[in-house]
Motif scaffolding. Sequence first.
Motif, PDB file in Angstrom:
ATOM      1  N   THR A 436     -16.738 -68.934 -47.363  1.00  0.00           N
ATOM      2  CA  THR A 436     -15.768 -68.026 -46.746  1.00  0.00           C
ATOM      3  C   THR A 436     -15.092 -68.702 -45.569  1.00  0.00           C
ATOM      4  O   THR A 436     -13.881 -68.552 -45.352  1.00  0.00           O
ATOM      5  CB  THR A 436     -16.467 -66.735 -46.286  1.00  0.00           C
ATOM      6  OG1 THR A 436     -17.164 -66.159 -47.385  1.00  0.00           O
ATOM      7  CG2 THR A 436     -15.456 -65.728 -45.756  1.00  0.00           C
ATOM      8  N   SER A 437     -15.858 -69.480 -44.819  1.00  0.00           N
ATOM      9  CA  SER A 437     -15.290 -70.215 -43.692  1.00  0.00           C
ATOM     10  C   SER A 437     -14.358 -71.324 -44.173  1.00  0.00           C
ATOM     11  O   SER A 437     -13.272 -71.521 -43.622  1.00  0.00           O
ATOM     12  CB  SER A 437     -16.423 -70.805 -42.848  1.00  0.00           C
ATOM     13  OG  SER A 437     -15.917 -71.620 -41.817  1.00  0.00           O
ATOM     14  N   GLY A 440     -11.254 -69.576 -45.446  1.00  0.00           N
ATOM     15  CA  GLY A 440     -10.552 -68.897 -44.362  1.00  0.00           C
ATOM     16  C   GLY A 440      -9.802 -69.843 -43.454  1.00  0.00           C
ATOM     17  O   GLY A 440      -8.658 -69.581 -43.072  1.00  0.00           O
ATOM     18  N   LYS A 441     -10.438 -70.949 -43.104  1.00  0.00           N
ATOM     19  CA  LYS A 441      -9.775 -71.921 -42.234  1.00  0.00           C
ATOM     20  C   LYS A 441      -8.551 -72.519 -42.919  1.00  0.00           C
ATOM     21  O   LYS A 441      -7.516 -72.760 -42.277  1.00  0.00           O
ATOM     22  CB  LYS A 441     -10.759 -73.018 -41.837  1.00  0.00           C
ATOM     23  CG  LYS A 441     -11.828 -72.556 -40.859  1.00  0.00           C
ATOM     24  CD  LYS A 441     -12.785 -73.694 -40.512  1.00  0.00           C
ATOM     25  CE  LYS A 441     -13.855 -73.244 -39.526  1.00  0.00           C
ATOM     26  NZ  LYS A 441     -14.817 -74.334 -39.203  1.00  0.00           N
ATOM     27  N   GLU A 444      -5.732 -69.896 -43.053  1.00  0.00           N
ATOM     28  CA  GLU A 444      -5.193 -69.746 -41.701  1.00  0.00           C
ATOM     29  C   GLU A 444      -4.342 -70.952 -41.316  1.00  0.00           C
ATOM     30  O   GLU A 444      -3.234 -70.812 -40.779  1.00  0.00           O
ATOM     31  CB  GLU A 444      -6.357 -69.573 -40.722  1.00  0.00           C
ATOM     32  CG  GLU A 444      -5.954 -69.162 -39.328  1.00  0.00           C
ATOM     33  CD  GLU A 444      -7.170 -68.915 -38.458  1.00  0.00           C
ATOM     34  OE1 GLU A 444      -7.645 -69.873 -37.801  1.00  0.00           O
ATOM     35  OE2 GLU A 444      -7.671 -67.771 -38.451  1.00  0.00           O
ATOM     36  N   GLU A 473     -19.835 -67.090 -40.369  1.00  0.00           N
ATOM     37  CA  GLU A 473     -18.893 -67.669 -41.343  1.00  0.00           C
ATOM     38  C   GLU A 473     -18.136 -66.601 -42.128  1.00  0.00           C
ATOM     39  O   GLU A 473     -17.153 -66.908 -42.809  1.00  0.00           O
ATOM     40  CB  GLU A 473     -19.646 -68.581 -42.315  1.00  0.00           C
ATOM     41  CG  GLU A 473     -19.982 -69.960 -41.756  1.00  0.00           C
ATOM     42  CD  GLU A 473     -21.058 -69.920 -40.688  1.00  0.00           C
ATOM     43  OE1 GLU A 473     -21.041 -70.790 -39.794  1.00  0.00           O
ATOM     44  OE2 GLU A 473     -21.911 -69.006 -40.744  1.00  0.00           O
ATOM     45  N   LYS A 475     -16.464 -64.101 -40.890  1.00  0.00           N
ATOM     46  CA  LYS A 475     -15.419 -63.460 -40.095  1.00  0.00           C
ATOM     47  C   LYS A 475     -14.027 -63.589 -40.717  1.00  0.00           C
ATOM     48  O   LYS A 475     -13.121 -62.822 -40.387  1.00  0.00           O
ATOM     49  CB  LYS A 475     -15.401 -64.036 -38.684  1.00  0.00           C
ATOM     50  CG  LYS A 475     -15.017 -65.517 -38.612  1.00  0.00           C
ATOM     51  CD  LYS A 475     -15.074 -66.015 -37.176  1.00  0.00           C
ATOM     52  CE  LYS A 475     -14.731 -67.504 -37.088  1.00  0.00           C
ATOM     53  NZ  LYS A 475     -14.811 -68.007 -35.703  1.00  0.00           N
ATOM     54  N   TYR A 476     -13.860 -64.549 -41.614  1.00  0.00           N
ATOM     55  CA  TYR A 476     -12.542 -64.761 -42.214  1.00  0.00           C
ATOM     56  C   TYR A 476     -12.246 -63.781 -43.357  1.00  0.00           C
ATOM     57  O   TYR A 476     -11.115 -63.707 -43.823  1.00  0.00           O
ATOM     58  CB  TYR A 476     -12.436 -66.194 -42.744  1.00  0.00           C
ATOM     59  CG  TYR A 476     -12.483 -67.241 -41.662  1.00  0.00           C
ATOM     60  CD1 TYR A 476     -11.336 -67.613 -40.969  1.00  0.00           C
ATOM     61  CD2 TYR A 476     -13.682 -67.859 -41.330  1.00  0.00           C
ATOM     62  CE1 TYR A 476     -11.377 -68.585 -39.976  1.00  0.00           C
ATOM     63  CE2 TYR A 476     -13.744 -68.828 -40.345  1.00  0.00           C
ATOM     64  CZ  TYR A 476     -12.588 -69.186 -39.670  1.00  0.00           C
ATOM     65  OH  TYR A 476     -12.626 -70.137 -38.685  1.00  0.00           O
TER      66      TYR A 476
END
Length: 693
Positions: A436-437, A440-441, A444, A473, A475-476
């Motif tokens: 997910t991290s 997500g990164k 973004e 991790e 949070k995205y």
Amino acid sequence: MKKVTTITPCHNSTKYLLRAWESLKNQTIGLGEMEVIFVDDCSDDDGATWEMLLGFEKEAPESVMVIHLEENLRQGGARNVALTYATGEYVQFLDSDDYLVNNALQELYEIAKEKNTDILQYDYVHPEGKDKADIYCRENIDYVLSSELARKGMLKQNTISVNHATKFYRREFLQESGVKFAEHVIYEEPLFVYPLLYFAKRISVVTNQYYYYQKNDDSTMETVAGERIFDHVEVQNKVYEFLKSYPSIYQSYQKEIDAYYYSTAIMETVINIARGARLDNILMEELVKISQDFSYTIEDLAYFGMERAYVIYGVNRMKSGFTSLGEFCQFAKKVDAMLQKKEIAVDIVIAVASKGGMENVLNLVCSYLLKEGIKLRVIQILDSHTKWLEENVEWICLSDRSHMTYLSEMENVYEAFAKDKGVGDIILCTGWPMITSVVGKTVEKLGLHSYIASYLHGSIRHYSLDGVGGIDELKYARGHFCINKNNGAKIKEEYPDAKIYEIGNPIPEERPKFSANRNPMKLIYIGRLSEEKNPALVIRGMAQAPEEFYLKVFGDGPMKRELEQLCKELKVEERVEFMDWVDNPWEYVKQDGWLLLSSHFEGFPLSVAEALLSGMPVISTPVQGVVDMITPGVNGYLFGDDKVEELGQILTMIKEDTLPIPDSDTCFLSAEKYLSENVLLKIKNGLMDMYLQ
């Protein structure tokens, strides 16, 4: 000649009729310029409606005409009768439970005259407030329909509704067209309004709001729509046949007419069913029959926009038929959601996978989403050198390496892929929280607009201990598909705005059927023989249980020899049988009484759900997933982690008949929500919910 004729059908209408009449009397154009026709459509309220109408006529005899029908023709028939009497220059329809803005007729007349228009469409005032305008009137438009191309352009834009009331008509145009409302049905408008689009020479749209639409529970649409759902198909069939009776029209606009017909006769009916209307086999057969002649592709209808293009998706499903009303209604709900948005593309991103429970579940999920018409790719970052996905799923492996030393390496690999191949509308990150991290990164950094969701198959604590990411991790992600309540609670506590979808894990329908006459002295254990599963606790429990108990152990792992030795030390080797690992252990335990689970931690133990669905109760430690499924005394019992005495006590009380043995049917019903069809539907609905936010 009067400037405007208003037509109002009435049937047992005393509740709101006076308000409609007051709105007509207060028109700034003046009653002297109006011809007001009320039609009593065979009311059966002991003459109350008729007496009220006679009062209106007596109040303004030069402007009001009242007509009494001996046969109930419904709204469409009543309007047709009134049109034969109409003499005004323009016609405005007003339902008896609605009313007009005071300056409506004056301004509509002036605009229609200025634009020399055949149909003038305007907005209504929604019952929830004046800001809830008709979606078709977002800008002022004049359609001059002097060519086939111009009319096709108007039809393509789909800005003219089939609402009969929010329109101001030139009466001579209506007479020349020969169009009439459908009679004896509740969906009367389409047969009148839609064909007019092919006869009009000029149609205008204004954003002004003139008509107060009053939604009430007593209206025909609110009270009988569910019972008369077949009327919708019947009327659209009539629209289709009417337009085909004009060869010059149908030959010129076949694609437009077909697109309208199939999207209304089938898809709008399906939506009505999805929203609660009743369905019977006759209607289902009619819809399937209609679909057989449909042969357009998405490309053929793409220029109509995705709403009409989705007709292809729905009608092609219709062609295959349905085996039950329930299957059809599920289809209806799906279409209702999908018609609101374009086709959804979903990426499932995973770090690494081989073969096992998680992979089995993902195969089920992938097959289901593909069947439901969702575009799907599985993106695997690390190569496990194992083909675990079914052939029909697009599978992309981003690296030929089986591991990477740094998280940044995974981020770089995925970012390169996203730049080159793009990403889905929704990205479902599974396997590890770390993924997910990674996703997500990238989203973004690249400024993408995909929705990110996590889909963990174990406990967050377990993942964190293994070093593959934890709560931070996640949070995205915008949404989280949780296989147990504990994960959902932890995520919600950390991220209060997160969307949580509690789904469990899907259990295939082809599970074995077991006898309700089980032997409560026979126990089974299914699982890996390793420390986290704590199988030694089960062996020690057997040593404390009455001698009548017998245990079968299905599984393999590093602790097997240790467990066999433990059985000898505790002198229970005659009552414990090691079965090794088998593909379907349930075939060997059809008469056995209980499933034992002793794990230190779990995400969602499939064996527990499978046991319950087979009518077998469960005795387990209170780990995640299990506490969601087991209600002590109802479908099983719980004992503390490493509390061998508690396990021995439960087994002893079962032998002594001091603990009730759960009923097989009760066990099944407690886990029915975990059947594949139910869990997979939750996943699909969750994806739709995220996308439609």
